[in-house]
Design a protein around this motif. Sequence first.
Motif, mmCIF file in Angstrom:
data_model
loop_
_atom_site.group_PDB
_atom_site.id
_atom_site.type_symbol
_atom_site.label_atom_id
_atom_site.label_comp_id
_atom_site.label_asym_id
_atom_site.label_seq_id
_atom_site.Cartn_x
_atom_site.Cartn_y
_atom_site.Cartn_z
ATOM 1 N N ASP A 281 27.445 47.388 27.412
ATOM 2 C CA ASP A 281 28.349 46.496 26.935
ATOM 3 C C ASP A 281 29.908 46.549 28.365
ATOM 4 O OD1 ASP A 281 27.179 46.818 24.564
ATOM 5 O OD2 ASP A 281 28.162 48.696 24.635
ATOM 6 N N PRO A 282 29.932 46.204 28.926
ATOM 7 C CA PRO A 282 31.042 45.655 30.550
ATOM 8 C C PRO A 282 32.056 44.606 29.887
ATOM 9 C CG PRO A 282 28.742 44.540 30.956
ATOM 10 C CD PRO A 282 28.534 45.257 29.425
ATOM 11 N N LYS A 283 33.213 45.745 30.663
ATOM 12 C CA LYS A 283 34.405 44.261 29.985
ATOM 13 C C LYS A 283 33.689 43.523 30.431
ATOM 14 C CE LYS A 283 36.811 48.955 28.407
ATOM 15 N NZ LYS A 283 37.966 49.722 28.775
ATOM 16 N N LEU A 284 34.242 42.055 30.477
ATOM 17 C CA LEU A 284 33.538 41.561 31.350
ATOM 18 C C LEU A 284 35.515 40.494 32.408
ATOM 19 C CD1 LEU A 284 31.047 38.811 29.672
ATOM 20 C CD2 LEU A 284 30.921 40.530 31.727
ATOM 21 N N TRP A 285 35.358 39.883 33.242
ATOM 22 C CA TRP A 285 36.380 39.333 33.961
ATOM 23 C C TRP A 285 36.065 38.167 33.753
ATOM 24 C CZ3 TRP A 285 37.334 35.316 37.384
ATOM 25 C CH2 TRP A 285 38.647 35.346 38.062
ATOM 26 N N TRP A 286 37.675 38.065 33.194
ATOM 27 C CA TRP A 286 37.708 36.186 32.770
ATOM 28 C C TRP A 286 38.554 35.477 34.128
ATOM 29 C CZ3 TRP A 286 34.238 33.734 29.453
ATOM 30 C CH2 TRP A 286 33.566 34.205 28.654
ATOM 31 N N SER A 287 38.281 34.630 33.600
ATOM 32 C CA SER A 287 39.738 32.742 34.292
ATOM 33 C C SER A 287 40.762 32.627 33.749
ATOM 34 C CB SER A 287 39.176 31.872 34.742
ATOM 35 O OG SER A 287 39.033 30.949 33.636
ATOM 36 N N ARG A 288 42.203 32.984 33.667
ATOM 37 C CA ARG A 288 42.681 32.794 32.860
ATOM 38 C C ARG A 288 42.845 31.676 31.648
ATOM 39 N NH1 ARG A 288 46.536 29.844 30.568
ATOM 40 N NH2 ARG A 288 45.159 28.548 31.435
ATOM 41 N N GLY A 289 43.177 32.227 30.619
ATOM 42 C CA GLY A 289 43.003 31.405 29.398
ATOM 43 C C GLY A 289 41.200 31.379 28.462
ATOM 44 N N ILE B 76 42.383 33.676 38.837
ATOM 45 C CA ILE B 76 42.576 31.983 38.888
ATOM 46 C C ILE B 76 41.344 31.991 39.948
ATOM 47 C CG2 ILE B 76 43.977 31.027 40.862
ATOM 48 C CD1 ILE B 76 45.222 30.911 37.689
ATOM 49 N N LEU B 77 40.574 31.697 39.681
ATOM 50 C CA LEU B 77 39.120 31.183 40.713
ATOM 51 C C LEU B 77 39.101 30.885 41.436
ATOM 52 C CD1 LEU B 77 37.028 29.673 37.238
ATOM 53 C CD2 LEU B 77 36.485 31.836 38.264
ATOM 54 N N VAL B 78 39.206 31.300 43.240
ATOM 55 C CA VAL B 78 39.058 30.248 43.842
ATOM 56 C C VAL B 78 37.632 29.304 44.291
ATOM 57 C CG1 VAL B 78 39.273 31.187 46.232
ATOM 58 C CG2 VAL B 78 40.312 32.442 44.383
ATOM 59 N N TRP B 79 37.824 28.680 45.064
ATOM 60 C CA TRP B 79 36.946 27.587 45.151
ATOM 61 C C TRP B 79 37.447 27.433 46.790
ATOM 62 C CZ3 TRP B 79 34.850 22.065 43.657
ATOM 63 C CH2 TRP B 79 34.322 21.556 45.628
ATOM 64 N N GLN B 80 36.619 28.653 47.983
ATOM 65 C CA GLN B 80 36.373 29.044 49.405
ATOM 66 C C GLN B 80 36.209 28.057 50.480
ATOM 67 O OE1 GLN B 80 38.918 31.609 50.165
ATOM 68 N NE2 GLN B 80 38.158 30.355 51.990
ATOM 69 N N ASP B 81 37.061 27.342 51.295
ATOM 70 C CA ASP B 81 36.247 26.583 52.037
ATOM 71 C C ASP B 81 36.054 27.737 53.093
ATOM 72 O OD1 ASP B 81 36.261 24.027 50.755
ATOM 73 O OD2 ASP B 81 37.714 23.156 52.096
ATOM 74 N N PHE B 82 34.875 27.031 53.871
ATOM 75 C CA PHE B 82 35.277 27.985 55.217
ATOM 76 C C PHE B 82 36.256 27.356 56.063
ATOM 77 C CE2 PHE B 82 31.374 29.280 54.079
ATOM 78 C CZ PHE B 82 31.166 30.513 54.497
ATOM 79 N N MET B 83 36.176 26.907 57.357
ATOM 80 C CA MET B 83 37.622 26.766 58.198
ATOM 81 C C MET B 83 37.306 26.244 58.572
ATOM 82 S SD MET B 83 40.390 27.449 56.539
ATOM 83 C CE MET B 83 39.436 28.200 54.718
ATOM 84 N N PHE B 84 36.385 24.195 58.424
ATOM 85 C CA PHE B 84 36.346 23.210 59.210
ATOM 86 C C PHE B 84 36.750 22.087 58.523
ATOM 87 C CE2 PHE B 84 33.387 26.934 60.187
ATOM 88 C CZ PHE B 84 32.614 26.514 61.409
ATOM 89 N N ALA B 85 37.346 21.047 58.711
ATOM 90 C CA ALA B 85 38.446 19.831 58.170
ATOM 91 C C ALA B 85 38.709 19.267 58.750
ATOM 92 C CB ALA B 85 39.659 20.625 57.143
ATOM 93 N N CYS B 86 37.796 17.344 58.219
ATOM 94 C CA CYS B 86 38.072 15.932 58.569
ATOM 95 C C CYS B 86 38.036 16.110 60.313
ATOM 96 C CB CYS B 86 39.849 16.133 58.616
ATOM 97 S SG CYS B 86 40.308 16.027 56.882
#
Length: 853
Positions: A263-271, A384-394
Amino acid sequence: MEKWTQRLDGWRFKASADQEWLPAQVPGCVHTDLLRCGKIPDPFYGTNERELQWIDKQDWEYEANFAIPSAAMALQQLELVCDGLDTYADVSVNGVLVFSGDNMFRTWRYNIQPFVHAGDNVIHIRFRSPIQEDLSKLEKLGYGLPASNDQSELGGLGDRKLSVFARKAPYHYGWDWGPRFVTSGIWREIRLEGWSVCRIPDLFIRQDEVQAKEAKLTALVEIEAPEAGFAQLRLTADGQEWSSQAELKKGVQTVEIPLTIADPKLWWSRGLGEQHLYDFRAELLLEGQAIAERSVRTGLRSIRLVREKDDKGASFYFELNGVPVFAKGANHIPNDSFITEVTAERYRHEVASAAESGMNMLRVWGGGIYEEDVFYELCDEYGILVWQDFMFACSMYPGDEAFLNSVRLEAEDNVRRLRNHPSIALWCGNNEIDAAWAQYNEQGGWGWKKDYTPEQRERIWADYEAIFHRVLPEAVERFAPGSDYWPSSPLIALTGDAGQHAHSSSAEGDIHYWGVWHAVEPFENYNVYVGRFMSEYGFQSFPEYRSVRSYAEEHELELESETMLAHQKNGAGNQLIKQYMDMYLQEPKDFKAFLHMSQILQADAMEMAIEAHRRSKPYCMGSLYWQMNDCWPVASWAGIDYFGRWKALQYRVKRSMSDVLLSVAGHTKGIVSFHVVNDSLQTVKGKLNVSVLHILGGTVKQVEQDVQVDPNGSEMVLTLGVEELLAGKNPGEHMLVVSLEDEQGETKAVREHYFAGIKDMALPVPRIECRESGEGGRWTITLTSDVLARHVWLSAEQEGIFTDNDFDLIPGIPKTIGFLTAGGDSPYFRPHAPRQVTVRSIMDYIKQTAAQP
């Protein structure tokens, strides 16, 4: 003494060619140290950026003395730990070179026992110029690699783009919202660690299967032992205990302990629910005494990226604990050009603002940094969920063995550091590179391919695939098994053909839609180009007058002044704002008014986009606008400026990203549609009230409709014809006021809708009355207007946010607003009485003509 730790302080620095040592602040960088010592002017002021490009062409040296007690010298291990060196660093102790670093994003650990002695010692770090270092790499390669945002010309390098060769924050070389400050320095802590007993360097709680009734986990405990032997390994969490006998080998090993929590207490995103966090503690015991321990905090949840074929293409959404989540949020960039200037307070201000605005996701974009631990801890705390990029861009990147090995170790360091955070929802390889190169579409992309021979193109793409299709996904699979990896954003899928690269009409994958702004398409196209997940789109505005005055003098407040252009990194961006303003708004009365009206314009654009995305749920399941924040004071796409001040956009986001959204879609083909989007897990049931009002006051028509929207659902609950609503009356003089009431008669949401654009409305000058109150210890202001007041804006001398702003006042209907100041941990935003409140409407900003009332 069995353990000993000492942080290294008391640093000094100088240019390698100079003799004089100056005091340094560590963590820090050369630019901030020079500024504190009065050697350079404010880098952000005026056009000073241009005058400071000499700094990155020089080598710089940092030095500090440190004392080691005799007892510490007797320890079996003594390591120098450097959490962050920017970037090409030769590290010596007592005149002996210990190692050379070449990656800003790595942690460096080296045994220094052979080089130190009891008493006084000295550490010296020479930072080689990243410009001089990488010019030779460009020459060796024989051709340049694409790097669209590398402001090499500003840096005095012509077309020589060097950012791609350094494993260093790409935005340091400039971006279309940020300056070019190629820093060097010690940007994270340096310390000594010594020990003679076992230690636990790492603890990872792998979440194998998490459900409401039971969580099956595995604790991966990394143990470093000075010699072989036996010990008891004990793990505790939430009053439970697990233990195992561990047979230790000399060196580093990983011991796995299976865990089950009922019966774990789950972690939820805001809302969606509580952000419950468990504290796991691992201890290594010898004869009942703990000789080593390590703790981590994590939340228990199951999360996956769902990509399943359907009749329209394929889905793209995040499922958290079995619940599909509509991702609402923005793209995050570093909060400062000089990273070490970002305090924990500034991080909290951003993340708390995201939560206050109704967001549940931030995308850590790939041109910045892997953020500090505190950023992810705050995302865990606020949901706040995180979409995590690796550090490469454009950019396209080299793929030689040394570069690939550096990337591999960088990925290992950062995936291991961040993998316990429940907020991490996705690891993404890069920003926009697949779409920019467009390997399988000869006419597609950003035109990069045409500059290269077939042989060069083959090598460049092979290097791309090595990094993003092999090295990075292998790191995620090895060190964060079960986590999702997405190679590039935007992307349809790894099809190996032209169908791989996302475009604005893609029915799969994620989309970056920039037709509005870059292609000067009308705002209304936000209703047309709606994909499965909108991971980038945006519109610029200026910061407010106070923020602009931090970098410009009064006489420089003109759209094309040298200073204003220096603080507009997107080419003709200032003129583009004016072009759109001419399309949608009246003429501002002066430049100060132009600043604020640019914010109204930006808010209008983003409101239209966000609500178009949310009305399309569940076809569309994500809306992340560009961008959340700024790294310096500038005209940009940010909703919160460099000083943390909310623009009009941020207030509009708060309404458009509310968990229960009431949205009215424009009168396409003479029809007005009314939508209720319910992101909560409770049924929304009540009544929709639609009123046609004259802008001078008075109700013309009313319509009521019972509504019921399922949990996590979206419904078009009513459609009405414009002719039916107006009955021949002037559309420019009438409006809709729509409210949603629950079954108890409480108003849950109110929205206004207009039959004509603001330029086509004969808006009267309102008389707004304000009544302040301090009852109950909370300051409020109640506003009323005799006629319609569009875009009412409250400002205060004191820093803080209002509970609402940039709203319309309906004649005769009062609106009560509070004020919140920032500070403290929880709650971060607290009620407070502001100083010197000013209230204006759009009529105070536009240029009045004789024809206007």
